[in-house]
Enzyme design. Structure first.
Site, PDB file in Angstrom:
ATOM      1  N   HIS A  45       0.825  -1.071  -0.024  1.00  0.00           N
ATOM      2  CA  HIS A  45      -0.060  -0.100  -0.033  1.00  0.00           C
ATOM      3  C   HIS A  45       0.996   1.417  -0.227  1.00  0.00           C
ATOM      4  O   HIS A  45       1.744   1.275   0.629  1.00  0.00           O
ATOM      5  CB  HIS A  45      -0.811   0.036   1.363  1.00  0.00           C
TER       6      HIS A  45
ATOM      7  N   ASP B 296       6.113   1.422   6.443  1.00  0.00           N
ATOM      8  CA  ASP B 296       4.930   0.958   6.519  1.00  0.00           C
ATOM      9  C   ASP B 296       4.171   2.034   5.610  1.00  0.00           C
ATOM     10  O   ASP B 296       3.528   2.905   5.755  1.00  0.00           O
ATOM     11  CB  ASP B 296       4.144   1.165   7.740  1.00  0.00           C
TER      12      ASP B 296
ATOM     13  N   GLU C 212      -5.252   1.671   2.847  1.00  0.00           N
ATOM     14  CA  GLU C 212      -4.833   0.622   3.782  1.00  0.00           C
ATOM     15  C   GLU C 212      -4.914   1.170   5.195  1.00  0.00           C
ATOM     16  O   GLU C 212      -5.420   0.438   6.257  1.00  0.00           O
ATOM     17  CB  GLU C 212      -3.734  -0.406   3.449  1.00  0.00           C
ATOM     18  N   GLU C 213      -3.957   2.247   5.466  1.00  0.00           N
ATOM     19  CA  GLU C 213      -4.253   2.562   6.857  1.00  0.00           C
ATOM     20  C   GLU C 213      -5.368   3.061   7.394  1.00  0.00           C
ATOM     21  O   GLU C 213      -5.398   3.268   8.732  1.00  0.00           O
ATOM     22  CB  GLU C 213      -2.858   3.738   6.887  1.00  0.00           C
TER      23      GLU C 213
END
EC number: 3.4.-.-
Length: 850
Positions: free
Chosen positions: A175, A187, A221-222
């Site tokens: 992502h 991330d 996604e987050e």
């Protein structure tokens, strides 16, 4: 005398100095590589491997992490366009779809799909009778398809009912959005640039994939959609940038990605082909459950779960049989000493005391006491300084490890002093075998019924066999070359005191006051036992223990009890020290004394040290809420006390205010503290046309109720945002967003109802049209026959109230969210700021539908 001197200088004899030195060397030789593998990232190669450009990958990561880029930010759109540009620049030398070139016949076709059409409405499923959260999301994913040599040549997606042909493909996903408070290097920036390098690698001549390869760059996604919750604090904070990572870390993930993906796209088996067990999933075969573990960071041992089950069952049967047969053979050859109290002399009937049960019960007693101490230390840390593991996990490990070894050594030596026994080691291995066999039974049951492969998977520890083996087949354990007890000196009938003189026994080779017959035992078998047991335990358990603490050491900042972490450390300490225990009574005092000093030092440090530092910061959660109806502006930080109060006291705007704190958060030990903060400028700095817009116009909404029915249409839009939500005081039965697509595999609601609807759009300042319906309140009911009147019964039961909320998550521009800027500037260096919700700022209007 000569034999005694030779035995004394035997470098592998079962005597204090050889045992201490060899055991220490073995443990260090195993633990140091495990620590290095877990703590040191492998170096990147000096030259680029074929199809990979590390310098390019590092520059891509720097560009990607140049700002916060959550889904609800302008920077996210820039990243999206940059990714498309990078993808096109990489595939430019390859064959364009449908336009083969003789110069590039050996390159695969590549297709790029910029998904700006699909959307999905789904929910989190709910638990029990709890209301669920519904989500409407519009995709901005980027999909890259590299046609495999086994794939069909037809562009099946160009047909409305087209379906892929050939064998299954491989999907690799990352992502490209970040959290609103982090730059997203780990991330998932490294994952994104790894996908770009995978694209480069598999479009390089000679690296063509056999199976089709799909690279998915997903977005959003987050923000709840997939619920990632990283174990480390820094992945959601401003330290998740390229300054706090390096090219070695990038290569670590990239090399693993290339190796794994290359293996998957080149796989010739049929395991991933055919229909799936679940008809709602892609036909990718049924697959099998696997078991794997790492071998010093160089290779994986991989096998199927049913293979582990078969091995476990075989060990459960064979291992006890081997022990039983060995015991019978020893008994038949007059060499079985375990569990024997005495032997009868042939022809006289007199009893010879063998003291065979001496040492039988000391192993479980000492192990229980030695294991209890780390558990008590875990409880002590939880009460006195519960978060020290956040920054000092190896100090905790050192404390527990040293305490266990010193206490076990002290108790074993004390027991050996008062009741010396040559069979301490044999009984220790016997108890370890029994415990391992029981755990293997449990593990086998779980592997068969639950599909879980965990815990010990071996049942070695031959117990008495190695301890009772004699140098020759004809030599008795008791003395000299005799094969019977016929010529032994008799003892008093009631007892059992040996009358051999100590001097003779020592000359014969016994150790101190152990049984006189023990001089005939081989002196080197302990080395084999150590080398058999220690590597298996340390390699498997050691890596698991380090992984566990690395992933859990900072869960305290999320409100999780750290006692779980300390308890896990204490249990793993016992498991790691088990190979030492059968030998520990032979240790010299030097290492245990040193470890006792280590224990004292680390205990004091762990009890008094401050648990956080700039390198290991405490995570706190920020949100600013604006009530557009009354103009209230509330800034909240969520974290653990008393550190949260210390952080808030350093913030200028909070000085002199009445800070209200409560524990109403769903995060365990976390408290949420609030105060009146600086007003946000969510419409952005420099947007002159919006500067004079009143805050109550940040959100526009309209509600139209269907007459006579519990149905309504809500239209909602927010300025300079593409994320809003509707929250209801009680659950609505169903909802539908205009233009939405529903997948029956992921229903948008269930019988529990929906208490919150989250709305995400790829278009800025979009207007969502949401149709809802709800049931009448369940409150009207069973109290109609009550004598007293409840005014609530007279209220309309079809009223629905709630809030229309929009969110802003872009903190790149200073001054847009002054309260967040202030917290970042003035909070202590050991404080990290993360998001508490999808938005950094949430503004709301209340509504009532009746």
């Amino acid at each position: 005398m000569a034999s005694s001197r030779a035995q004394w200088f035997n470098p592998i004899a079962f005597t204090p100095w050889p045992v201490t030195c060899i055991t220490t060397i073995v443990y260090l030789a195993l633990l140091i590589p495990i620590l290095v593998i877990n703590l040191v990232v492998p170096s990147a190669p000096e030259t680029n491997p074929k199809g990979v450009n590390l310098t390019e990958a590092w520059r891509d990561l720097q560009h990607l992490t140049g700002g916060f880029h959550p889904y609800n930010s302008r920077r996210n759109d820039e990243v999206h366009e940059w990714l498309l540009s990078r993808i096109n620049s990489i595939i430019r030398p390859t064959v364009e779809a449908g336009q083969p070139s003789s110069a590039n016949d050996n390159l695969p076709e590549v297709f790029v799909f910029d998904d700006n059409r699909s959307n999905l409405t789904y929910s989190n499923g709910g638990v029990g009778k709890t209301s669920i959260v519904g989500v409407y999301f519009e995709s901005t994913n980027i999909i890259v398809y590299i046609r495999g040599s086994e794939d069909g040549l037809e562009n099946w997606w160009e047909h409305s009912n087209g379906k892929p042909k050939g064998k299954g493909g491989v999907l690799v996903n990352a992502h490209y959005d970040s959290v609103s408070t982090g730059y997203g290097a780990t991330d998932d920036g490294i994952g994104v640039v790894s996908l770009l390098q995978l694209l480069r690698y598999f479009t390089t001549p000679g690296n063509n994939p056999r199976k089709g390869l799909v690279l998915l760059f997903n977005n959003g996604e987050e923000d709840y959609l997939n619920g990632a919750h990283p174990p480390e604090a820094d992945t959601t904070q401003a330290q998740d940038d390229t300054r706090h990572t390096n090219i070695d870390s990038l290569w670590h993930m990239l090399s693993a990605s290339i190796g794994t993906t290359e293996g998957l796209v080149s796989y010739t088996g049929m395991d991933f082909d055919g229909k799936s067990k679940d008809q709602n999933k892609v036909n990718s075969g049924t697959g099998t459950l696997g078991v794997w573990f790492d071998m010093f960071g160089t290779a994986f041992a991989v096998f199927r779960l049913h293979t582990l089950f078969a091995i476990s069952v075989a060990l459960l049967v064979i291992a006890p049989l081997v022990i039983f047969v060995t015991s019978v053979i020893l008994s038949k050859t007059d060499r079985m000493y375990l569990f024997s109290m005495s032997k009868s002399l042939e022809g006289t009937g007199d009893q010879v005391s063998l003291r065979g049960l001496r040492g039988f019960s000391r192993t479980p007693i000492i192990l229980v006491i030695a294991t209890t101490i780390p558990i008590c230390l875990a409880y002590l840390l939880e009460k006195v300084n519960p978060y020290i593991v956040h920054s000092s996990q190896f100090s905790v490990w050192s404390m527990m490890f040293s305490a266990w070894i010193f206490l076990a050594w002290f108790l074993a030596c004390a027991a050996d002093f008062f009741r010396p026994s040559a069979l301490h080691r044999a009984y220790s291995y016997t108890w370890i075998f029994i415990a391992t066999w029981i755990m293997l039974v449990i593990n086998t049951v779980y592997a068969n019924q639950k599909g879980i492969a965990a815990g010990p998977s071996t049942a070695e520890f031959p117990g008495a066999a190695g301890e009772d083996t004699d140098p020759t087949e004809s030599t008795s354990l008791l003395r000299g070359q005799r094969t019977t007890f016929a010529n032994y000196r008799s003892s008093r009938p009631g007892g059992a005191a040996e009358t051999d003189e100590r001097e003779d026994i020592n000359k014969g080779g016994t150790f101190e006051h152990e049984q006189s017959w023990s001089w005939t035992l081989p002196r080197w078998t302990w080395v084999l036992q150590l080398l058999l047991l220690a590597p298996i335990v340390l390699i498997l358990v050691g890596q698991l223990a380090l992984f566990l603490t690395a992933s859990m050491c900072q869960v305290g900042s999320d409100g999780v009890s750290t006692f779980v972490v300390y308890l896990a450390c204490s249990v793993f300490t016992t498991l790691l020290c088990i190979p030492l225990f059968p030998l520990i009574h032979r240790f010299t005092y030097h290492i245990p004394t040193f470890l006792f000093l280590v224990f004292i030092g680390t205990l004091i440090y762990n009890l008094v040290a401050f648990p956080f530092s700039p390198a290991n910061r405490l995570k706190t959660f920020f949100i600013q809420e604006v009530d557009l109806d009354n103009g209230s502006n509330t800034v909240s930080l969520t974290g653990i006390q008393p550190y949260l109060t210390d952080a808030i006291n350093s913030i200028p705007s909070a000085a002199g205010q009445n800070i209200t704190c409560d524990k109403t958060t769903p995060f365990g030990k976390l408290e949420r503290c609030s105060w009146s903060g600086l007003s946000p400028n969510v419409l952005g700095q420099g947007r002159e046309r919006d500067n004079e817009i009143d805050p109550d116009k940040w959100i526009t909404y309209n509600i139209t109720k269907t007459v006579g029915k519990n149905k309504a249409r809500i239209e909602i839009s927010g300025r300079n945002t593409r994320a809003c939500k509707l929250k209801f005081d009680r659950a609505v039965a169903n909802f539908q967003v205009s233009g939405s697509a529903v997948d029956h595999r992921m229903p948008p609601t269930s019988r529990q109802g929906v208490s919150e609807i989250r709305l995400w759009s790829r278009t800025w300042e979009n207007t969502w049209v949401v149709d809802i319906n709800w049931h009448e309140s369940a409150d009207k009911s069973d109290d109609d026959d009550d004598d007293h009147d409840d005014e609530n019964h007279d209220a309309p039961q079809n009223i629905l109230s709630g809030k229309a909320i929009c969110m802003w998550s872009d903190g790149n521009q200073p001054g847009v969210i002054p309260a967040l800027d202030e917290v970042r500037l003035y909070a202590p260096s050991w404080i990290a700021i993360s998001k508490a919700a999808d938005g950094l700022v949430e503004a709301s209007h209340s509504f009532t539908i009746q």
